[in-house]
Scaffold this active site. Structure first.
Site, PDB file in Angstrom:
ATOM      1  N   ASP A  53      -2.331  -3.891 -10.019  1.00 11.77           N
ATOM      2  CA  ASP A  53      -2.399  -4.332 -11.473  1.00 11.77           C
ATOM      3  C   ASP A  53      -1.885  -2.643 -12.479  1.00 11.77           C
ATOM      4  O   ASP A  53      -1.147  -2.968 -12.645  1.00 11.77           O
ATOM      5  CB  ASP A  53      -3.775  -3.945 -12.403  1.00 11.77           C
ATOM      6  CG  ASP A  53      -4.512  -5.185 -11.666  1.00 11.77           C
ATOM      7  OD1 ASP A  53      -4.034  -6.390 -10.786  1.00 11.77           O
ATOM      8  OD2 ASP A  53      -5.564  -5.493 -11.105  1.00 11.77           O
TER       9      ASP A  53
ATOM     10  N   GLY B 223       1.121  -1.157   0.077  1.00 14.36           N
ATOM     11  CA  GLY B 223      -0.097   0.239  -0.081  1.00 14.36           C
ATOM     12  C   GLY B 223       0.479   1.458  -0.402  1.00 14.36           C
ATOM     13  O   GLY B 223       1.797   1.212  -0.606  1.00 14.36           O
TER      14      GLY B 223
END
Length: 295
Positions: free
Chosen positions: A255, A224
């Site tokens: 992605d 993150g």
């Protein structure tokens, strides 16, 4: 000489709110999202292709057309009477939730009769934990065998573990399948929060060590907004992503990171520089709404 990047997995029909009770249609899916962003970022000499199975209905044909329009070469097995998976995005108080209809998706059969993949020495194969999760055990074994054979012929193999418990029969099956996938990969791109929950890893170094033990040379552990661990034969280092002041939508954050990372490797950058590039792409994507956004 053209290099080919072949992503393997499931691209689905997306229904998203368009206002006044209307829904807009699009196409997305984890490995397809990476292919789509990679086509925007990689040198033109890199051919980006997508391997899956589709039906013979109108949505399947439209999806194949969307791939072509996006500059992606469709490598699609057509199943007579089949169709593609579907998911719908719902909004409540600004928060997105997802409903899926994919149990009979043709993509689940992509490896049922697979013998080889359309790649050769110097190319890259890319797949994910979701790719593995949607397959029956025998088909999963077949796919991994074909990938392993391609790797032995000089094809680079990249895996995003993308752990999704609800797609697997059990946590044990997910752990076993994920590690089998890692066993045929050169580069693994896990997300620490998921890895800690499913595998009980104490820290990012433990995640990297587990995948190195499986045979992966390079492990990039995303976390993150926290630092990314780069673990390779040369050693380990951590890269701190830039702070994103206004996070709008984290869909496709990982992605798009993968696409930015791989595009930088294609351009000859170091692992550290490639991770920074991936972070920069992801930061742009999460500042906008949707899986596929203009960079």
């Amino acid at each position: 000489m053209t290099q080919r990047f072949l992503a393997i997995g499931e691209c689905m029909l997306e229904l998203s709110p368009a206002g006044e009770g209307l829904l807009a249609t699009g196409f997305a899916g984890d490995t397809f999202n990476t292919a789509w962003y990679l086509r925007k970022l990689a040198p033109e000499a890199v051919e980006v292709a997508y391997f899956s199975a589709i039906g013979d209905d109108a949505p399947s044909r439209e999806m194949a057309g969307f791939m072509r329009q996006s500059g992606i070469t469709p490598e699609l097995i057509e199943r007579k009477g089949g169709h593609i998976g579907l998911y719908m995005i719902s909004l409540k108080n600004g928060e997105r939730s997802f409903s899926y209809w994919r149990d009979t998706s043709a993509a689940k059969t992509l490896a049922d009769d697979l013998v080889t993949l359309p790649v050769s020495r110097g190319d890259t194969l890319y797949f994910s934990g979701i790719t593995l999760a949607i397959l029956a055990p025998a088909a999963r074994t077949r796919l991994l065998g074909v990938i392993s054979e391609a790797r032995s012929q000089g094809v680079r193999v990249v895996l995003d573990t993308n752990l999704r418990p609800r797609l697997w029969a059990s946590h044990d099956a997910m752990r076993a399948g994920t590690m089998e996938g890692a066993g045929v990969a050169d580069i693994v791109l896990p997300s620490f929060e998921d890895e800690a929950e499913i595998f009980g890893d104490a820290d990012k170094a433990a995640t990297a060590a587990r995948y190195h033990e499986a045979g992966c040379a390079t492990v990039i552990v995303k976390d993150g907004p926290a630092s990314v661990l780069v673990s390779a034969p040369e050693g380990q280092t951590e890269i701190q992503p830039q702070t994103v002041a206004d996070v709008v939508d984290t869909t496709a954050a990982g992605d798009s990171f993968n696409a930015g990372f791989l595009a930088a490797l294609y351009e000859g950058h170091s692992l550290e520089a490639a991770v920074k590039a991936g972070c920069n792409v992801s930061a742009k994507v999460i500042g906008k709404r949707g899986a596929l956004v203009a960079l």
